[in-house]
Design a protein around this motif. Sequence first.
Motif, mmCIF file in Angstrom:
data_model
loop_
_atom_site.group_PDB
_atom_site.id
_atom_site.type_symbol
_atom_site.label_atom_id
_atom_site.label_comp_id
_atom_site.label_asym_id
_atom_site.label_seq_id
_atom_site.Cartn_x
_atom_site.Cartn_y
_atom_site.Cartn_z
ATOM 1 N N MET A 91 0.830 -1.218 0.000
ATOM 2 C CA MET A 91 0.000 0.000 0.000
ATOM 3 C C MET A 91 0.863 1.268 0.000
ATOM 4 S SD MET A 91 -3.060 -0.780 -0.347
ATOM 5 C CE MET A 91 -3.145 -2.431 -0.965
ATOM 6 N N ALA A 92 2.066 1.173 0.532
ATOM 7 C CA ALA A 92 2.972 2.322 0.535
ATOM 8 C C ALA A 92 3.452 2.656 -0.885
ATOM 9 C CB ALA A 92 4.163 2.052 1.447
ATOM 10 N N MET A 93 3.257 1.721 -1.819
ATOM 11 C CA MET A 93 3.661 1.951 -3.212
ATOM 12 C C MET A 93 2.560 2.650 -4.011
ATOM 13 S SD MET A 93 5.571 -1.736 -3.664
ATOM 14 C CE MET A 93 5.605 -1.685 -5.427
ATOM 15 N N GLU A 94 1.527 3.079 -3.305
ATOM 16 C CA GLU A 94 0.364 3.707 -3.932
ATOM 17 C C GLU A 94 0.748 4.879 -4.844
ATOM 18 O OE1 GLU A 94 -3.911 5.243 -2.285
ATOM 19 O OE2 GLU A 94 -2.161 5.649 -1.044
ATOM 20 N N SER A 95 1.744 5.642 -4.451
ATOM 21 C CA SER A 95 2.103 6.830 -5.225
ATOM 22 C C SER A 95 2.925 6.520 -6.483
ATOM 23 C CB SER A 95 2.873 7.825 -4.349
ATOM 24 O OG SER A 95 4.086 7.239 -3.911
ATOM 25 N N ILE A 96 3.480 5.297 -6.565
ATOM 26 C CA ILE A 96 4.310 4.982 -7.729
ATOM 27 C C ILE A 96 3.684 3.949 -8.666
ATOM 28 C CG2 ILE A 96 6.499 5.647 -6.659
ATOM 29 C CD1 ILE A 96 7.012 2.684 -6.078
ATOM 30 N N LEU A 97 2.539 3.359 -8.257
ATOM 31 C CA LEU A 97 1.856 2.375 -9.095
ATOM 32 C C LEU A 97 0.512 2.920 -9.552
ATOM 33 C CD1 LEU A 97 2.388 -0.858 -6.949
ATOM 34 C CD2 LEU A 97 3.665 -0.200 -8.992
ATOM 35 N N THR A 98 0.060 2.428 -10.678
ATOM 36 C CA THR A 98 -1.305 2.781 -11.076
ATOM 37 C C THR A 98 -2.266 2.082 -10.121
ATOM 38 O OG1 THR A 98 -1.613 0.887 -12.553
ATOM 39 C CG2 THR A 98 -0.616 2.898 -13.514
ATOM 40 N N GLU A 99 -3.478 2.599 -10.041
ATOM 41 C CA GLU A 99 -4.473 1.988 -9.150
ATOM 42 C C GLU A 99 -4.711 0.523 -9.522
ATOM 43 O OE1 GLU A 99 -9.123 2.620 -7.919
ATOM 44 O OE2 GLU A 99 -7.995 4.365 -8.590
ATOM 45 N N GLN A 100 -4.781 0.235 -10.821
ATOM 46 C CA GLN A 100 -5.021 -1.138 -11.272
ATOM 47 C C GLN A 100 -3.849 -2.043 -10.933
ATOM 48 O OE1 GLN A 100 -8.001 -2.350 -12.655
ATOM 49 N NE2 GLN A 100 -6.975 -4.226 -12.063
ATOM 50 N N ASP A 101 -2.612 -1.551 -11.113
ATOM 51 C CA ASP A 101 -1.428 -2.353 -10.800
ATOM 52 C C ASP A 101 -1.366 -2.649 -9.297
ATOM 53 O OD1 ASP A 101 0.901 -3.778 -11.331
ATOM 54 O OD2 ASP A 101 2.194 -2.012 -11.147
ATOM 55 N N LEU A 102 -1.667 -1.654 -8.490
ATOM 56 C CA LEU A 102 -1.663 -1.836 -7.040
ATOM 57 C C LEU A 102 -2.730 -2.861 -6.644
ATOM 58 C CD1 LEU A 102 -0.557 -0.958 -4.275
ATOM 59 C CD2 LEU A 102 -2.291 0.826 -4.258
ATOM 60 N N GLU A 103 -3.933 -2.747 -7.208
ATOM 61 C CA GLU A 103 -5.008 -3.690 -6.908
ATOM 62 C C GLU A 103 -4.620 -5.108 -7.333
ATOM 63 O OE1 GLU A 103 -9.360 -4.302 -8.700
ATOM 64 O OE2 GLU A 103 -9.151 -2.397 -7.601
ATOM 65 N N ASP A 104 -4.031 -5.257 -8.528
ATOM 66 C CA ASP A 104 -3.610 -6.578 -9.013
ATOM 67 C C ASP A 104 -2.549 -7.185 -8.098
ATOM 68 O OD1 ASP A 104 -5.346 -6.332 -11.139
ATOM 69 O OD2 ASP A 104 -3.778 -5.824 -12.610
ATOM 70 N N ARG A 105 -1.577 -6.384 -7.710
ATOM 71 C CA ARG A 105 -0.515 -6.888 -6.827
ATOM 72 C C ARG A 105 -1.076 -7.282 -5.460
ATOM 73 N NH1 ARG A 105 5.187 -3.814 -7.712
ATOM 74 N NH2 ARG A 105 5.124 -3.673 -9.970
ATOM 75 N N PHE A 106 -2.000 -6.466 -4.954
ATOM 76 C CA PHE A 106 -2.596 -6.766 -3.655
ATOM 77 C C PHE A 106 -3.420 -8.057 -3.723
ATOM 78 C CE2 PHE A 106 -5.790 -6.149 -0.247
ATOM 79 C CZ PHE A 106 -4.912 -6.085 0.829
ATOM 80 N N MET A 107 -4.204 -8.227 -4.800
ATOM 81 C CA MET A 107 -4.978 -9.460 -4.962
ATOM 82 C C MET A 107 -4.060 -10.670 -5.042
ATOM 83 S SD MET A 107 -8.438 -8.868 -7.200
ATOM 84 C CE MET A 107 -7.598 -8.572 -8.726
ATOM 85 N N ASP A 108 -2.990 -10.573 -5.841
ATOM 86 C CA ASP A 108 -2.038 -11.681 -5.956
ATOM 87 C C ASP A 108 -1.403 -11.998 -4.609
ATOM 88 O OD1 ASP A 108 -2.580 -11.852 -8.664
ATOM 89 O OD2 ASP A 108 -0.736 -10.810 -9.284
ATOM 90 N N TYR A 109 -1.045 -10.950 -3.870
ATOM 91 C CA TYR A 109 -0.437 -11.113 -2.545
ATOM 92 C C TYR A 109 -1.398 -11.847 -1.600
ATOM 93 C CZ TYR A 109 1.662 -9.809 1.939
ATOM 94 O OH TYR A 109 2.213 -9.840 3.198
ATOM 95 N N CYS A 110 -2.642 -11.430 -1.597
ATOM 96 C CA CYS A 110 -3.639 -12.049 -0.708
ATOM 97 C C CYS A 110 -3.969 -13.470 -1.150
ATOM 98 C CB CYS A 110 -4.892 -11.193 -0.618
ATOM 99 S SG CYS A 110 -4.643 -9.686 0.353
ATOM 100 N N LEU A 111 -4.078 -13.721 -2.448
ATOM 101 C CA LEU A 111 -4.362 -15.080 -2.921
ATOM 102 C C LEU A 111 -3.236 -16.039 -2.558
ATOM 103 C CD1 LEU A 111 -5.996 -14.298 -6.377
ATOM 104 C CD2 LEU A 111 -7.118 -15.278 -4.351
ATOM 105 N N LYS A 112 -2.000 -15.564 -2.645
ATOM 106 C CA LYS A 112 -0.859 -16.396 -2.231
ATOM 107 C C LYS A 112 -0.927 -16.666 -0.723
ATOM 108 C CE LYS A 112 4.132 -16.741 -2.295
ATOM 109 N NZ LYS A 112 5.390 -16.054 -2.270
ATOM 110 N N ALA A 113 -1.305 -15.650 0.053
ATOM 111 C CA ALA A 113 -1.421 -15.820 1.505
ATOM 112 C C ALA A 113 -2.505 -16.836 1.849
ATOM 113 C CB ALA A 113 -1.708 -14.477 2.176
#
Length: 167
Positions: A91-113
């Motif tokens: 979430m701290a990468m919010e300022s350097i990622l697009t909203e869609q990229d951040l959402e995709d990375r977060f979903m992937d992170y949570c699915l792996k968890a």
Amino acid sequence: DAPESVYLSIPEMQIQQMVEVKDGKFTVEVPTDITTVASLVSNMDAVEFVPDGTVLSITFDGSEATITSNKPKISTQAKYDSFIKGANDLMAMESILTEQDLEDRFMDYCLKAIEENPDNAVGVSAITNVYYMLPQDELEKAVNHLSDQVKEKDAIKDILKSLSAQK
């Protein structure tokens, strides 16, 4: 300065109690449930913890609380802390990622968890953070990966009801 007392809350276990702090320390025993997240609140900070059966040391340093387990290699608390830290780092990468990229990375992170923690509080936290973003087929797959014990949690039951209603 240590707080005079702390408030312990574990709603799923119907535990709500004030605990007196003496000389900056307190001891409380709670039932073990690695699928539950509890909270401890003082006038200084609030902290979440997993009652995983290990001895947890909670330190309030005036600016933040930290939790350490006496058995970090087997502690669900250590896994939960790592999951939360990783999510916060993303979430701290919010300022350097697009909203869609951040959402995709977060979903992937949570699915792996979820995949790595189908039977504990990390899996519960991960799925409750992303279920509303997932397409129905991916959500079904993620929920099906959870243990039967986790599927009995109220939050997961709500997700299952929502999935049933969509069919």
